[in-house]
Design an enzyme around this catalytic site. Structure first.
Site, PDB file in Angstrom:
ATOM      1  N   PHE A 137       0.860  -1.191   0.000  1.00 32.92           N
ATOM      2  CA  PHE A 137       0.000   0.000   0.000  1.00 32.92           C
ATOM      3  C   PHE A 137       0.889   1.231   0.000  1.00 32.92           C
ATOM      4  O   PHE A 137       1.745   1.387   0.866  1.00 32.92           O
ATOM      5  CB  PHE A 137      -0.913   0.018   1.232  1.00 32.92           C
ATOM      6  CG  PHE A 137      -1.858   1.193   1.212  1.00 32.92           C
ATOM      7  CD1 PHE A 137      -2.976   1.174   0.391  1.00 32.92           C
ATOM      8  CD2 PHE A 137      -1.618   2.324   1.980  1.00 32.92           C
ATOM      9  CE1 PHE A 137      -3.838   2.268   0.335  1.00 32.92           C
ATOM     10  CE2 PHE A 137      -2.476   3.419   1.936  1.00 32.92           C
ATOM     11  CZ  PHE A 137      -3.589   3.391   1.106  1.00 32.92           C
ATOM     12  N   ASP A 222       9.471   2.651   1.349  1.00 38.49           N
ATOM     13  CA  ASP A 222       8.322   3.354   1.924  1.00 38.49           C
ATOM     14  C   ASP A 222       8.283   3.052   3.422  1.00 38.49           C
ATOM     15  O   ASP A 222       7.877   1.967   3.842  1.00 38.49           O
ATOM     16  CB  ASP A 222       7.042   2.869   1.216  1.00 38.49           C
ATOM     17  CG  ASP A 222       5.778   3.515   1.776  1.00 38.49           C
ATOM     18  OD1 ASP A 222       5.826   4.046   2.895  1.00 38.49           O
ATOM     19  OD2 ASP A 222       4.739   3.463   1.092  1.00 38.49           O
ATOM     20  N   LYS A 251       2.959   9.693   8.507  1.00 35.95           N
ATOM     21  CA  LYS A 251       2.315   9.172   9.721  1.00 35.95           C
ATOM     22  C   LYS A 251       2.863   9.752  11.031  1.00 35.95           C
ATOM     23  O   LYS A 251       2.485  10.831  11.422  1.00 35.95           O
ATOM     24  CB  LYS A 251       2.356   7.644   9.710  1.00 35.95           C
ATOM     25  CG  LYS A 251       1.345   7.042   8.703  1.00 35.95           C
ATOM     26  CD  LYS A 251       1.020   5.632   9.063  1.00 35.95           C
ATOM     27  CE  LYS A 251       0.023   5.000   8.084  1.00 35.95           C
ATOM     28  NZ  LYS A 251      -1.352   5.367   8.306  1.00 35.95           N
TER      29      LYS A 251
HETATM   30  C1  LIG Z   1       3.187   2.178   3.781  1.00 39.93           C
HETATM   31  C2  LIG Z   1       2.239   3.303   3.496  1.00 39.93           C
HETATM   32  N1  LIG Z   1       2.489   4.115   2.472  1.00 39.93           N
HETATM   33  C3  LIG Z   1       1.683   5.160   2.179  1.00 39.93           C
HETATM   34  C4  LIG Z   1       0.563   5.416   2.936  1.00 39.93           C
HETATM   35  C5  LIG Z   1      -0.324   6.580   2.588  1.00 39.93           C
HETATM   36  O1  LIG Z   1      -0.217   7.556   3.574  1.00 39.93           O
HETATM   37  P1  LIG Z   1      -1.335   8.706   3.694  1.00 39.93           P
HETATM   38  O2  LIG Z   1      -2.586   8.048   4.151  1.00 39.93           O
HETATM   39  O3  LIG Z   1      -0.756   9.671   4.699  1.00 39.93           O
HETATM   40  O4  LIG Z   1      -1.474   9.314   2.347  1.00 39.93           O
HETATM   41  C6  LIG Z   1       0.263   4.578   4.021  1.00 39.93           C
HETATM   42  C7  LIG Z   1      -0.953   4.794   4.814  1.00 39.93           C
HETATM   43  O5  LIG Z   1      -1.452   3.896   5.449  1.00 39.93           O
HETATM   44  C8  LIG Z   1       1.123   3.501   4.304  1.00 39.93           C
HETATM   45  O6  LIG Z   1       0.880   2.665   5.324  1.00 39.93           O
END
Ligand SMILES: Cc1ncc(COP(=O)(O)O)c(C=O)c1O
Length: 419
Positions: A137, A222, A251
């Site tokens: 994700f 990520d 986050k």
């Molecule tokens: C690994 C990862 N990347 C990207 C995101 C996206 O972040 P945001 O919700 O702040 O756009 C998340 C959100 O859960 C995530 O867990």
């Protein structure tokens, strides 16, 4: 009088399926709802509230900055932005530059853009592809949705930006085979969060580093959910002693104040030119003050405190796993196994970040289990149909861990999931 859920349904997009609770106050690891009920927050706003709710240091830093200078736009220099970038570059290991944004999706969007810019300049006009992993994700903007390895999420929003491919997570050979002349970068979560806290085989990230280095493409990690100490190290990739080319964060970085960061080696970052990318709010002084204060709180917790509390949480979850029962509760759940554990059940994760997978045989869903936990004063979420996610604030104490585990056990018993 109309209830809050009814008022919400009338005026907000129906994009969230929320349980019927309104939190109105938080302090440390605890939350209170509009009826005055107290909860232990073992989700931390989805791995965001690392310093705990309303940490005095964060509150003071944000208030002081907002009372001094809240916003100027990125047309001008601001000190807190540079100070934060210096801290993050230092954590990354030096010789890097940061782009500050407002969210995880934006941090990944910037990573994808810099990869394309860098790929074109260094590998040729065709080298714009991003290889990501199935189950990953990466966000909900169009490009980060295209990078997200959950094919079922794509059809309603097609056409998505091209140039993304996906390989099974944890499979180094598949990754090697997928990287080609049209690749600019590989994008990976060190542990897949939204897929259910999926930990790859040991050495996977190191193999990814070798594969990308050999091919001359970027390794982009990520760390939006896994970073800021969630796994016990500042970055999860540090467990494998790997230095990526690009790391994304969001986050927990601002304790809930929206901020994202894309850290790239100086060589990669310098592929960008003035005007190539930008944001009105990103890295504004208040968000940076929140992040700097959060770093002050979180950094001293790593190593000693987080390791100690994490071990207690992991042991407690393993113990709970041993008490899980399957649908056929009249029979010993582990008849077919020799370890006495419910087949398919699992505890996955690292640091203060776990999934308790109830397994396919569970008599109730993770959603039902999370609702039962809420009823017992514990906030966790169903990260998949069968798994509960726990990501408490890093300031959580051993006593709070014990209390949370006791509430979880009571909820699982009530839901018929646990002996
Ligand atoms: C690994 C990862 N990347 C990207 C995101 C996206 O972040 P945001 O919700 O702040 O756009 C998340 C959100 O859960 C995530 O867990």
């Amino acid at each position: 009088m109309t209830s809050l859920p009814e008022r919400e349904a009338a005026v907000l997009w129906p994009t969230y399926a929320r349980p019927q609770v309104e939190f109105v106050r938080g302090q440390g690891v605890r939350l209170w709802d509009s009826r005055g009920r107290e909860y232990l927050d073992f989700l931390g706003g989805i791995a965001v509230v690392a310093a705990g709710h309303a940490h005095p240091r964060v509150v003071e830093a944000v208030s002081a900055q907002l009372g001094t200078l809240g916003h100027t736009s990125n047309l001008y220099f601001t000190g807190p932005q540079v100070e934060l970038a210096e801290r993050l570059v230092d954590r990354f290991g030096g010789d890097a530059k940061v782009f500050l944004s407002n969210s995880g999706a934006e941090a990944n969007e910037a990573a994808i853009k810099v990869a394309r810019r860098w790929g074109r300049a260094n590998r040729g006009e065709e080298a714009t592809g991003v290889v990501a992993t199935l189950g990953a994700f990466h966000g909900r903007t169009l490009a980060t949705l295209a990078a997200t390895g959950k094919p079922a999420m794509h059809p309603p929003f097609q056409p998505l930006p091209p140039g993304f491919s996906h390989v099974p997570f944890g499979d180094a050979d598949a990754l090697r085979a997928a990287v080609g002349p049209d690749t600019a970068a590989v994008l990976l979560e060190p542990i897949q969060g939204e897929a259910g806290i999926r930990v790859p085989p040991s050495g996977y990230l190191r193999a990814a580093r070798e594969i990308t280095a050999e091919a001359g493409v970027l390794l982009m990690v990520d760390e939006i959910q896994s970073g800021m100490g969630r796994t016990g190290r500042f970055f999860a990739h540090q467990h494998e002693d790997v230095r990526p080319d690009v790391v994304t964060m969001a986050k927990a970085l601002g304790s809930g104040y929206p901020i994202g960061a894309t850290i790239a080696t100086a060589e990669v970052a310098d592929a960008m030119r003035p005007g190539d990318h930008g944001t009105t709010f990103g890295g504004n002084p208040v968000a940076c003050a929140a992040a700097l204060a959060t770093l002050d709180v979180v950094e001293p917790l790593l190593g000693g405190h987080v390791d100690k509390v994490a071990a207690r949480l992991a042991d407690g979850l393993q113990e709970l796993r041993g008490r899980l029962v399957g649908r056929s509760t009249w029979a010993p759940p582990r008849e077919d196994g020799d370890d006495g554990l419910l087949p398919g059940s699992e505890v996955r994760g690292a640091g203060l970040w776990y999934a308790l997978d109830l397994g396919e045989e569970a008599p109730a869903s993770a959603r039902q289990a999370a609702l039962a936990a809420l009823g017992r004063g514990l906030v966790v979420n169903p990260v998949t149909d069968t798994a509960l996610r726990l990501a408490p604030p890093l300031v959580v104490t051993e006593e709070e861990v014990d209390e949370g585990l006791a509430r979880l056990a009571a909820a699982l018993e009530e839901a018929g999931l646990c002996r």
